[in-house]
Design a protein around this motif. Structure first.
Motif, PDB file in Angstrom:
ATOM      1  N   ILE A 179      18.653  40.221   4.818  1.00  0.00           N
ATOM      2  CA  ILE A 179      18.126  38.906   5.194  1.00  0.00           C
ATOM      3  C   ILE A 179      16.736  38.736   4.590  1.00  0.00           C
ATOM      4  O   ILE A 179      15.732  39.160   5.167  1.00  0.00           O
ATOM      5  N   PRO A 180      16.641  38.115   3.391  1.00  0.00           N
ATOM      6  CA  PRO A 180      15.329  37.773   2.855  1.00  0.00           C
ATOM      7  C   PRO A 180      14.799  36.527   3.577  1.00  0.00           C
ATOM      8  O   PRO A 180      15.532  35.552   3.750  1.00  0.00           O
ATOM      9  N   CYS A 181      13.536  36.582   3.999  1.00  0.00           N
ATOM     10  CA  CYS A 181      12.943  35.488   4.777  1.00  0.00           C
ATOM     11  C   CYS A 181      11.759  34.884   4.046  1.00  0.00           C
ATOM     12  O   CYS A 181      10.915  35.600   3.519  1.00  0.00           O
ATOM     13  N   GLY A 182      11.681  33.573   4.071  1.00  0.00           N
ATOM     14  CA  GLY A 182      10.514  32.887   3.536  1.00  0.00           C
ATOM     15  C   GLY A 182      10.873  31.567   2.910  1.00  0.00           C
ATOM     16  O   GLY A 182      11.814  31.464   2.128  1.00  0.00           O
ATOM     17  N   GLY A 183      10.115  30.561   3.277  1.00  0.00           N
ATOM     18  CA  GLY A 183      10.361  29.211   2.791  1.00  0.00           C
ATOM     19  C   GLY A 183       9.552  28.867   1.557  1.00  0.00           C
ATOM     20  O   GLY A 183       9.066  29.735   0.837  1.00  0.00           O
ATOM     21  N   ALA A 184       9.406  27.566   1.354  1.00  0.00           N
ATOM     22  CA  ALA A 184       8.677  27.032   0.206  1.00  0.00           C
ATOM     23  C   ALA A 184       7.184  27.028   0.533  1.00  0.00           C
ATOM     24  O   ALA A 184       6.585  25.988   0.778  1.00  0.00           O
ATOM     25  N   THR A 185       6.593  28.193   0.535  1.00  0.00           N
ATOM     26  CA  THR A 185       5.205  28.344   0.983  1.00  0.00           C
ATOM     27  C   THR A 185       4.179  27.973  -0.080  1.00  0.00           C
ATOM     28  O   THR A 185       2.995  27.872   0.236  1.00  0.00           O
ATOM     29  N   GLN A 186       4.616  27.790  -1.317  1.00  0.00           N
ATOM     30  CA  GLN A 186       3.680  27.474  -2.399  1.00  0.00           C
ATOM     31  C   GLN A 186       4.197  26.270  -3.191  1.00  0.00           C
ATOM     32  O   GLN A 186       4.406  26.333  -4.393  1.00  0.00           O
ATOM     33  N   ARG A 187       4.370  25.172  -2.483  1.00  0.00           N
ATOM     34  CA  ARG A 187       4.972  23.971  -3.094  1.00  0.00           C
ATOM     35  C   ARG A 187       4.187  23.433  -4.278  1.00  0.00           C
ATOM     36  O   ARG A 187       4.769  22.895  -5.217  1.00  0.00           O
ATOM     37  N   ASP A 188       2.862  23.551  -4.244  1.00  0.00           N
ATOM     38  CA  ASP A 188       2.048  23.014  -5.333  1.00  0.00           C
ATOM     39  C   ASP A 188       2.225  23.797  -6.630  1.00  0.00           C
ATOM     40  O   ASP A 188       2.284  23.213  -7.709  1.00  0.00           O
ATOM     41  N   THR A 189       2.297  25.113  -6.528  1.00  0.00           N
ATOM     42  CA  THR A 189       2.349  25.943  -7.735  1.00  0.00           C
ATOM     43  C   THR A 189       3.753  26.463  -8.059  1.00  0.00           C
ATOM     44  O   THR A 189       3.972  26.982  -9.150  1.00  0.00           O
ATOM     45  N   ALA A 190       4.673  26.332  -7.101  1.00  0.00           N
ATOM     46  CA  ALA A 190       6.067  26.768  -7.328  1.00  0.00           C
ATOM     47  C   ALA A 190       7.012  25.749  -6.685  1.00  0.00           C
ATOM     48  O   ALA A 190       7.709  26.057  -5.724  1.00  0.00           O
ATOM     49  N   PRO A 191       7.036  24.512  -7.217  1.00  0.00           N
ATOM     50  CA  PRO A 191       7.863  23.480  -6.609  1.00  0.00           C
ATOM     51  C   PRO A 191       9.348  23.859  -6.610  1.00  0.00           C
ATOM     52  O   PRO A 191       9.872  24.347  -7.598  1.00  0.00           O
ATOM     53  N   GLY A 192       9.982  23.672  -5.457  1.00  0.00           N
ATOM     54  CA  GLY A 192      11.410  23.955  -5.317  1.00  0.00           C
ATOM     55  C   GLY A 192      11.750  25.413  -5.072  1.00  0.00           C
ATOM     56  O   GLY A 192      12.906  25.732  -4.824  1.00  0.00           O
ATOM     57  N   ALA A 193      10.772  26.304  -5.165  1.00  0.00           N
ATOM     58  CA  ALA A 193      11.041  27.729  -4.975  1.00  0.00           C
ATOM     59  C   ALA A 193      10.823  28.124  -3.520  1.00  0.00           C
ATOM     60  O   ALA A 193       9.925  27.606  -2.857  1.00  0.00           O
ATOM     61  N   THR A 194      11.657  29.022  -3.035  1.00  0.00           N
ATOM     62  CA  THR A 194      11.423  29.612  -1.721  1.00  0.00           C
ATOM     63  C   THR A 194      11.251  31.119  -1.896  1.00  0.00           C
ATOM     64  O   THR A 194      11.790  31.711  -2.836  1.00  0.00           O
ATOM     65  N   GLU A 195      10.503  31.701  -0.984  1.00  0.00           N
ATOM     66  CA  GLU A 195      10.322  33.150  -1.021  1.00  0.00           C
ATOM     67  C   GLU A 195      11.666  33.857  -0.910  1.00  0.00           C
ATOM     68  O   GLU A 195      11.931  34.816  -1.637  1.00  0.00           O
ATOM     69  N   ALA A 196      12.528  33.383  -0.010  1.00  0.00           N
ATOM     70  CA  ALA A 196      13.826  34.028   0.211  1.00  0.00           C
ATOM     71  C   ALA A 196      14.681  34.023  -1.052  1.00  0.00           C
ATOM     72  O   ALA A 196      15.265  35.045  -1.422  1.00  0.00           O
ATOM     73  N   ALA A 197      14.777  32.890  -1.711  1.00  0.00           N
ATOM     74  CA  ALA A 197      15.617  32.794  -2.916  1.00  0.00           C
ATOM     75  C   ALA A 197      15.065  33.648  -4.043  1.00  0.00           C
ATOM     76  O   ALA A 197      15.825  34.359  -4.725  1.00  0.00           O
ATOM     77  N   LEU A 198      13.755  33.593  -4.250  1.00  0.00           N
ATOM     78  CA  LEU A 198      13.134  34.396  -5.294  1.00  0.00           C
ATOM     79  C   LEU A 198      13.396  35.887  -5.062  1.00  0.00           C
ATOM     80  O   LEU A 198      13.795  36.614  -5.974  1.00  0.00           O
ATOM     81  N   MET A 199      13.205  36.329  -3.827  1.00  0.00           N
ATOM     82  CA  MET A 199      13.428  37.737  -3.505  1.00  0.00           C
ATOM     83  C   MET A 199      14.894  38.117  -3.672  1.00  0.00           C
ATOM     84  O   MET A 199      15.209  39.182  -4.207  1.00  0.00           O
ATOM     85  N   ALA A 200      15.797  37.263  -3.207  1.00  0.00           N
ATOM     86  CA  ALA A 200      17.229  37.568  -3.290  1.00  0.00           C
ATOM     87  C   ALA A 200      17.672  37.755  -4.739  1.00  0.00           C
ATOM     88  O   ALA A 200      18.420  38.690  -5.049  1.00  0.00           O
ATOM     89  N   ILE A 201      17.209  36.900  -5.626  1.00  0.00           N
ATOM     90  CA  ILE A 201      17.578  37.016  -7.044  1.00  0.00           C
ATOM     91  C   ILE A 201      17.054  38.325  -7.620  1.00  0.00           C
ATOM     92  O   ILE A 201      17.798  39.078  -8.260  1.00  0.00           O
TER      93      ILE A 201
END
Length: 142
Positions: free
Chosen positions: A41-63
């Motif tokens: 279970i990777p956890c984390g939302g779009a915490t850096q919308r200004d510098t990483a639009p559309g990215a979430t911590e969970a998705a980045l980690m999962a990949i």
């Protein structure tokens, strides 16, 4: 050997794949390959919308994690709505409680939580409070 009730939770650590995050995730990969959980279970939302639009911590980690595993868990459960440590834990606990059949297996459940060192005590205490089913009485054991 894969454990059917072993779960690894990974708290987010940013939406940019900087060297510190790579090192953190390499530790997760090592843990998952060694522990062979059924669920990740990777956890984390779009915490850096200004510098990483559309990215979430969970998705980045999962990949990143999935590409490097020799043992792939049965299920990757992305928790991509959280912004704080508290929300990471609350949302991961909600996903854990929703696993099919888990209510009949609490004595077998093992949860490994991967988080950055400065938040480890807070994270441990939150799981202790929010998931009391995992508390085990260790008195009298060698």
């Amino acid at each position: 050997m894969k454990h059917p009730w072993r779960i690894v939770v990974v708290n987010g650590y940013g939406c940019h794949l900087v060297p510190e995050l790579r090192e953190y995730l390499d530790g997760v990969v090592q843990l998952v390959n060694e522990r062979e959980p059924a669920y990740l279970i990777p956890c984390g939302g779009a915490t850096q919308r200004d510098t990483a639009p559309g990215a979430t911590e969970a998705a980045l980690m999962a990949i990143y994690i999935r590409e490097r595993l020799t043992h792939v868990p049965d299920d990757f459960i992305l928790e991509d709505d959280s912004y704080t440590t508290l929300e990471n834990v609350q949302n991961a606990v909600r996903h854990i409680r929703a696993l099919p059949g888990i209510n009949n297996h609490w004595s077998e459940v093992e949860v490994d939580v991967f988080c950055e060192a400065q938040r480890s005590l807070k994270t441990l205490l939150l799981y202790w409070l929010l998931l009391p089913e995992l508390r085990r009485d260790e008195r009298g054991k060698d």
